[in-house]
Design a protein around this motif. Structure first.
Motif, short mmCIF file in Angstrom:
data_model
loop_
_atom_site.label_atom_id
_atom_site.label_comp_id
_atom_site.label_asym_id
_atom_site.label_seq_id
_atom_site.Cartn_x
_atom_site.Cartn_y
_atom_site.Cartn_z
N ARG A 38 -11.38 8.57 -0.15
CA ARG A 38 -11.55 7.11 -0.15
C ARG A 38 -13.04 6.80 -0.35
O ARG A 38 -13.89 7.30 0.38
N LEU A 39 -13.35 5.96 -1.34
CA LEU A 39 -14.71 5.47 -1.53
C LEU A 39 -14.78 4.06 -0.98
O LEU A 39 -13.99 3.19 -1.39
N ASN A 47 -17.93 -4.24 8.40
CA ASN A 47 -16.67 -4.47 7.67
C ASN A 47 -16.61 -3.56 6.46
O ASN A 47 -17.55 -3.52 5.65
N ALA A 48 -15.50 -2.83 6.31
CA ALA A 48 -15.36 -1.86 5.22
C ALA A 48 -14.50 -2.44 4.10
O ALA A 48 -13.59 -3.23 4.35
N LEU A 49 -14.82 -2.04 2.88
CA LEU A 49 -14.02 -2.40 1.71
C LEU A 49 -13.80 -1.15 0.88
O LEU A 49 -14.76 -0.51 0.45
N THR A 50 -12.53 -0.79 0.70
CA THR A 50 -12.21 0.37 -0.14
C THR A 50 -12.42 0.00 -1.60
O THR A 50 -11.82 -0.96 -2.10
N ILE A 125 -1.65 -6.65 0.12
CA ILE A 125 -1.14 -5.56 0.96
C ILE A 125 0.01 -4.85 0.26
O ILE A 125 0.08 -3.62 0.27
N ALA A 126 0.90 -5.61 -0.36
CA ALA A 126 2.01 -4.98 -1.10
C ALA A 126 1.47 -4.08 -2.20
O ALA A 126 1.94 -2.94 -2.37
N ALA A 127 0.46 -4.54 -2.94
CA ALA A 127 -0.13 -3.74 -4.01
C ALA A 127 -0.80 -2.49 -3.46
O ALA A 127 -0.70 -1.40 -4.05
N ALA A 128 -1.48 -2.63 -2.32
CA ALA A 128 -2.17 -1.48 -1.72
C ALA A 128 -1.17 -0.42 -1.26
O ALA A 128 -1.39 0.78 -1.44
N LEU A 129 -0.06 -0.85 -0.69
CA LEU A 129 0.96 0.10 -0.23
C LEU A 129 1.58 0.85 -1.41
O LEU A 129 1.81 2.06 -1.34
N GLU A 154 -7.23 0.95 7.86
CA GLU A 154 -7.35 1.47 6.49
C GLU A 154 -6.76 0.50 5.47
O GLU A 154 -7.31 0.32 4.38
N ILE A 155 -5.65 -0.13 5.83
CA ILE A 155 -5.07 -1.14 4.94
C ILE A 155 -6.02 -2.33 4.82
O ILE A 155 -6.23 -2.88 3.72
N ALA A 156 -6.61 -2.74 5.94
CA ALA A 156 -7.56 -3.86 5.91
C ALA A 156 -8.73 -3.57 4.97
O ALA A 156 -9.16 -4.42 4.19
N SER A 157 -9.23 -2.34 5.03
CA SER A 157 -10.33 -1.94 4.14
C SER A 157 -9.88 -1.98 2.68
O SER A 157 -10.64 -2.37 1.79
N ALA A 158 -8.64 -1.60 2.43
CA ALA A 158 -8.14 -1.55 1.05
C ALA A 158 -7.94 -2.94 0.45
O ALA A 158 -7.98 -3.09 -0.78
N VAL A 159 -7.75 -3.95 1.29
CA VAL A 159 -7.43 -5.29 0.76
C VAL A 159 -8.52 -6.32 1.05
O VAL A 159 -8.34 -7.51 0.76
N GLY A 160 -9.65 -5.88 1.61
CA GLY A 160 -10.75 -6.80 1.87
C GLY A 160 -10.49 -7.79 2.97
O GLY A 160 -10.83 -8.98 2.86
N SER A 161 -9.89 -7.32 4.07
CA SER A 161 -9.59 -8.21 5.19
C SER A 161 -9.99 -7.49 6.49
O SER A 161 -10.72 -6.51 6.47
N VAL A 162 -9.52 -8.01 7.61
CA VAL A 162 -9.79 -7.41 8.92
C VAL A 162 -8.47 -7.00 9.55
O VAL A 162 -7.40 -7.54 9.22
N ARG A 163 -8.54 -6.06 10.49
CA ARG A 163 -7.34 -5.46 11.06
C ARG A 163 -6.43 -6.49 11.70
O ARG A 163 -5.20 -6.44 11.54
#
Length: 202
Positions: A38-39, A47-50, A125-129, A154-163
Motif C-alpha cells: 500500500r502506498l 490522516n492517511a490517504l491510499t 467504498i464499493a469501488a475500494a472493496l 484501511e478502508i477509510a485511507s483508501a477512500v479519503g475519509s475517516v474511520r
C-alpha cells in the motif's frame, strides 16, 4: 534470478518498506514478488490517504529514477516479498514492463482523483472493496463467497475519509445486503450490486 535483482526481502503485514524523503544511494527500484503493498500519504494531523496498491509483478519507488522526493509511505498490506532492482541493470523486457506499469499507475491515479471528487462515500467504498477483491488481500470462504481482509481504518485511507464515518457507511452497506462485516475482514455478499454502486457518480 535476473541480474537486475540486487536483493529479495520479506516483510510482514504492517511493516513500513519506504518512508517519505529524497531517495538515497542505497535506494533502488522495487518490484512486488508476492503479497500486496500500500502506498499512502499522511497529513500533519495523521490522516492517511491510499494512493494506490502495488500487486505482484508491479513496481514502486520509481522516484529513484529521477531523484525526486518521495511523498508517500510504502507499507506491506499483507505478508509480502519484495525484489530490490538496479535501474541500470534492467533488461529490455523489464524496462518495457516498467513503462507499462507507469502508464497504468498514472491512469489509476486519474481514476482515484475522479472518485474522490465525483462520488459519494458509499460509492467510493464499493469501488475500494471491488479493487481489493482483485488483490492478494482477497480470499474465499469454503462456500465460495468472496471476502477481503481490511480494517475500517484501511478502508477509510483508501477512500479519503475517516474511520468513524466509514464504519457508519459499512453498517449501511451491511444492512442493505451488499456486504457482511467481520473482524478485520469484509464479505462481499452482492458483487453485482457493489459493481453498480461503484459506477454511480455523485
Amino acid at each position: 534470478m535476473p541480474t537486475s535483482v540486487l536483493d529479495t526481502i520479506n516483510y510482514r503485514a504492517g511493516e513500513i518498506i519506504l518512508y517519505p524523503g529524497i531517495p538515497g544511494p542505497k535506494d533502488g527500484l522495487y518490484r512486488v514478488r508476492s503479497g500486496l503493498v500500500r502506498l499512502q500519504s499522511v497529513d500533519e494531523e495523521g490522516n492517511a490517504l491510499t494512493l494506490r496498491f502495488v500487486r505482484p509483478g508491479e513496481f514502486f519507488g520509481e522516484e529513484t529514477l529521477s531523484g525526486t522526493e518521495r511523498a508517500y509511505f510504502a507499507e506491506a498490506a499483507t505478508d509480502t516479498r519484495i525484489d530490490t532492482l538496479s535501474p541500470a541493470l534492467l533488461s529490455p523486457e523489464e524496462t518495457q514492463q516498467l513503462t507499462v506499469h507507469l502508464v497504468t499507475a498514472l491512469a489509476q491515479t486519474y481514476k482515484t482523483i475522479q472518485r474522490l471528487t465525483g462520488q459519494r462515500l458509499k460509492n467510493r467504498i464499493a469501488a475500494a472493496l471491488l479493487e481489493l477483491s482483485q488483490t492478494p488481500a482477497a480470499f474465499r470462504e469454503p462456500g465460495g463467497r468472496m471476502g477481503v481482509r481490511a480494517t475500517h481504518d484501511e478502508i477509510a485511507s483508501a477512500v479519503g475519509s475517516v474511520r468513524e464515518t466509514v464504519t457508519k457507511v459499512i453498517g449501511e452497506l451491511s444492512r442493505e445486503g451488499y456486504i457482511r462485516s467481520g473482524y478485520g475482514k469484509l464479505m462481499l455478499q452482492n458483487l453485482e450490486g457493489l459493481e453498480d454502486l461503484a459506477q454511480q457518480a455523485a
